[in-house]
Design an enzyme around this catalytic site. Structure first.
Site, short mmCIF file in Angstrom:
data_model
loop_
_atom_site.label_atom_id
_atom_site.label_comp_id
_atom_site.label_asym_id
_atom_site.label_seq_id
_atom_site.Cartn_x
_atom_site.Cartn_y
_atom_site.Cartn_z
N LYS A 188 10.75 -34.41 48.74
CA LYS A 188 11.32 -33.12 49.16
C LYS A 188 12.02 -33.36 50.50
O LYS A 188 11.39 -33.37 51.55
CB LYS A 188 10.19 -32.10 49.31
CG LYS A 188 10.55 -30.65 49.03
CD LYS A 188 11.60 -30.07 49.95
CE LYS A 188 11.12 -29.69 51.31
NZ LYS A 188 12.24 -29.33 52.23
N GLU A 263 2.68 -38.04 59.49
CA GLU A 263 3.45 -38.60 60.62
C GLU A 263 4.04 -37.40 61.35
O GLU A 263 5.00 -36.78 60.86
CB GLU A 263 4.59 -39.49 60.10
CG GLU A 263 4.15 -40.69 59.29
CD GLU A 263 3.71 -41.85 60.15
OE1 GLU A 263 3.65 -41.70 61.38
OE2 GLU A 263 3.41 -42.91 59.58
N CYS A 297 10.75 -38.54 66.84
CA CYS A 297 9.34 -38.25 67.04
C CYS A 297 8.75 -39.11 68.15
O CYS A 297 7.86 -38.69 68.87
CB CYS A 297 8.58 -38.49 65.75
SG CYS A 297 9.00 -40.07 65.01
N GLU A 398 6.52 -30.89 72.61
CA GLU A 398 7.63 -31.66 72.05
C GLU A 398 8.89 -30.80 72.06
O GLU A 398 8.86 -29.65 71.62
CB GLU A 398 7.31 -32.09 70.62
CG GLU A 398 8.40 -32.94 70.01
CD GLU A 398 8.09 -33.35 68.57
OE1 GLU A 398 7.70 -32.48 67.78
OE2 GLU A 398 8.26 -34.54 68.25
P1 NAP Z 1 9.23 -29.54 59.87
O1 NAP Z 1 9.81 -28.22 60.18
O2 NAP Z 1 7.77 -29.71 59.96
O3 NAP Z 1 9.75 -29.89 58.40
C1 NAP Z 1 9.50 -31.15 57.79
C2 NAP Z 1 9.57 -31.01 56.29
O4 NAP Z 1 8.52 -30.15 55.85
C3 NAP Z 1 10.88 -30.39 55.78
O5 NAP Z 1 11.23 -31.00 54.56
C4 NAP Z 1 10.46 -28.93 55.56
O6 NAP Z 1 11.27 -28.25 54.62
C5 NAP Z 1 9.04 -29.11 55.03
N1 NAP Z 1 8.18 -27.94 55.16
C6 NAP Z 1 8.35 -26.87 55.96
N2 NAP Z 1 7.34 -25.99 55.77
C7 NAP Z 1 6.53 -26.50 54.82
C8 NAP Z 1 5.32 -26.07 54.19
N3 NAP Z 1 4.75 -24.92 54.52
N4 NAP Z 1 4.76 -26.85 53.25
C9 NAP Z 1 5.32 -28.04 52.93
N5 NAP Z 1 6.47 -28.50 53.48
C10 NAP Z 1 7.07 -27.76 54.43
O7 NAP Z 1 9.86 -30.67 60.79
P2 NAP Z 1 11.38 -30.94 61.10
O8 NAP Z 1 11.83 -29.89 62.06
O9 NAP Z 1 12.16 -31.15 59.85
O10 NAP Z 1 11.31 -32.36 61.82
C11 NAP Z 1 11.01 -32.51 63.15
C12 NAP Z 1 9.56 -32.89 63.34
O11 NAP Z 1 9.28 -34.07 62.61
C13 NAP Z 1 9.24 -33.22 64.78
O12 NAP Z 1 8.02 -32.64 65.16
C14 NAP Z 1 9.12 -34.74 64.77
O13 NAP Z 1 8.33 -35.25 65.81
C15 NAP Z 1 8.56 -34.99 63.43
N6 NAP Z 1 8.81 -36.38 63.00
C16 NAP Z 1 7.77 -37.26 63.00
C17 NAP Z 1 7.98 -38.59 62.63
C18 NAP Z 1 6.84 -39.58 62.65
O14 NAP Z 1 6.99 -40.64 62.05
N7 NAP Z 1 5.72 -39.29 63.27
C19 NAP Z 1 9.25 -39.01 62.26
C20 NAP Z 1 10.28 -38.09 62.27
C21 NAP Z 1 10.05 -36.77 62.64
P3 NAP Z 1 12.53 -27.37 55.12
O15 NAP Z 1 13.51 -28.34 55.63
O16 NAP Z 1 12.98 -26.65 53.91
O17 NAP Z 1 11.99 -26.46 56.19
#
Ligand code: NAP
Length: 504
Positions: A188, A263, A297, A398
């Site tokens: 997804k 992650e 991240c 963050e």
């Molecule tokens: P996000 O809002 O948490 O979304 C991540 C993914 O989860 C998207 O595909 C999102 O879909 C989906 N999602 C949202 N709500 C959900 C739910 N209730 N159930 C299941 N899936 C759901 O994060 P983001 O804004 O895309 O990315 C930024 C974050 O990712 C930051 O906090 C960053 O630190 C973290 N990150 C961590 C790593 C690591 O390796 N630790 C690497 C990269 C990024 P939609 O797009 O449709 O909302």
């Protein structure tokens, strides 16, 4: 002419419409809904993408289930799966420039950034093609007449939910190890950046991954992502994204006791000691925060500098931060690309404004940037903030943008205390020419990754993942294969007298 060259001509990767991939087919969503995806550098429409519904997600689960339960992929000799992974890498390499272009259009990131990430995605498949060959069970020492060995069996159907900041790299980090061990996956992608994950799904099919093993379904996280997390026939969720959504996923996955790897977010410290190579520390620290426009991240967003070199370091750091060039992402002179969208731009600026209200001092940047020729895009100036403390949210939360806070420390003990004073534990960096000190500090930092005199946090083979609220599980490494397998223990008795444990 090779088959893939023919396909390149027939099947341009740059299109006006992208399909879901379910059960080996490119399909529209069952209700005809689409996602419009925009170029963050210009604000222009890039393409329409089929938007999966729950019904589409259900079809993907059933396809993945069928492929796993009755299909041939996991029964292939391991060398054959490795061969297919290498083929995926080789097709990606042959279409490198097209994939880079699409990644730039969908994310607004700069050319060199996108090139590095597509290259790493390719290397992930090559890495796992090699790693899988050596991934196996063990024979355990047993008392006489008993024999025990373990097998590594694929965990099953995996939902893989990924964020928008590194679309193709995150897709590769997820898909490569999972299919290497024989799992089926439903990916997804983030709604903001779905294109290159779809392209990768198409390439998997072209390389010979059987139908149903790799399914790609862009759609709403709250609807489709959540549907996968709660689905009884999904065995594992691998999630990369924000910490709050990660907590929600862990909570919901507990109902079916799915395997979970998370992650999540970070607020990584970057410690510069007085004996560091100053130029290397400045350059590495700039990269550590401003790479990918700070939307990383593991962005090193808390910079701690020893008081004896603080003034000197800050002068050099700020001077170079002001030289960072924002501009056409396709121009190789551009250092920093766009911010993903207006919402994220507002979030970033909100943090900067909160810092100012809390009494911090903005040393450079501090506002949305105007980029000539890209006035409708989303841009933020590389921002350095001083005069901060740990009670400010700009220091503790963050931001996910090009904003770094900079503070002094007086000795090693204080540096370690400051570094660990966070709920996160993903990346960290130490700059010092004293090897013993660097090792001591690296040992004390509570984070999954410590970079010593090094700006880079992730290469295929290096474990990547967090301590504390940055999640758990490691990706990009050999141990990831264990997280996509169950260990089965097989005990047999080979004595020549029948066993009669009840003595009956
Ligand atoms: P996000 O809002 O948490 O979304 C991540 C993914 O989860 C998207 O595909 C999102 O879909 C989906 N999602 C949202 N709500 C959900 C739910 N209730 N159930 C299941 N899936 C759901 O994060 P983001 O804004 O895309 O990315 C930024 C974050 O990712 C930051 O906090 C960053 O630190 C973290 N990150 C961590 C790593 C690591 O390796 N630790 C690497 C990269 C990024 P939609 O797009 O449709 O909302």
């Amino acid at each position: 002419m090779s088959t893939s060259q023919t396909l390149v001509e027939q099947n341009s990767l740059k299109r006006e419409f992208y399909h879901l991939i379910i059960n080996g087919e490119k399909v529209e969503s069952n209700n005809g809904q689409t996602i419009s995806t925009y170029n963050p550098a210009t604000g222009e429409l890039v393409a329409q993408v089929a938007k999966a519904s729950k019904e589409d997600a259900e079809r993907a689960v059933q396809a993945a289930r069928e492929a796993f339960d009755h299909g041939k992929w996991r029964k292939y000799p391991v060398g054959r799966r490795a061969q297919v992974l290498n083929k995926i890498a080789s097709i990606m390499r042959s279409r490198f420039n097209e994939i880079v272009e699409l990644e730039i259009l969908d994310t607004g990131k700069s050319l060199s950034t996108a090139q590095g990430q597509v290259n790493q995605a390719i290397e992930d498949f090559e890495f796992y093609a090699g790693a899988i060959v050596g991934h196996r069970g063990v024979v355990n020492n047993m008392p006489g007449q008993f024999h025990n060995y373990t097998e590594k069996e694929p965990v099953g159907v995996c939902a893989q939910i990924i964020p928008w900041n590194y679309p193709i790299m995150m897709a590769a980090w997820k898909i490569a190890p999972a299919i290497a061990v024989g799992c089926s996956v439903i990916v997804k992608p983030a709604s903001l950046t779905p294109i290159t994950a779809i392209i990768l799904g198409e390439i998997c099919l072209e390389a010979g991954v059987p139908a149903g093993v790799v399914n790609i379904i862009p759609g709403s996280g709250a609807e489709v992502g959540n549907y996968l997390v709660e689905h009884k026939q999904v065995d594992k969720v691998a999630f990369t994204g924000s910490t709050p959504i990660g907590k929600d996923i862990m909570n919901k996955a507990s109902n079916t006791l799915k395997r979970v790897t998370l992650e999540l977010g970070g607020k990584s410290p970057n410690i510069v000691f007085e004996d560091a190579d100053l130029d290397a520390a400045v350059d590495g620290s700039l990269y550590g925060i401003f790479y990918n426009s700070g939307q990383s991240c593991e962005a090193r967003s808390r910079l701690y500098v020893h008081e004896n070199i603080y003034e000197q370091f800050v002068e050099k750091f700020v001077s170079k931060a002001k030289q960072i060039k924002l501009g056409n992402p396709f121009d190789k002179e551009t250092h920093m690309g766009a911010i993903i969208d207006q919402t994220q731009l507002d979030v970033i600026d909100g943090y900067v404004q909160s810092a100012i209200q809390d009494g911090a001092e903005v040393l450079s940047g501090g506002k949305a940037a105007q980029v000539e020729g890209f006035e409708n895009g989303f841009w933020y100036e590389p921002t350095v903030i001083a005069n901060v403390n740990h009670s400010m949210k700009v220091v503790s939360e963050e931001i996910f943008g090009p904003v770094v806070v900079i503070m002094k420390f007086k000795d090693e003990k204080e540096a370690i205390e400051l570094a660990n004073d966070t709920e996160f534990g993903l990346g960290s960096a130490v700059w010092s020419k004293d090897g013993a000190r660097a090792t001591r500090v690296a040992n004390e930092i509570q984070a999954g990754i410590v970079m010593v005199n090094c700006p880079f946090s992730a290469m295929p083979g290096t474990p990547f993942g967090g301590y504390k609220q940055s999640g758990f599980g490691r990706e990009l490494c050999i141990e990831t294969l264990d997280l996509y397998t169950e260990t089965k223990s097989i005990i047999s008795y080979y004595g020549n007298r029948p066993l009669n444990p009840l003595g009956l």
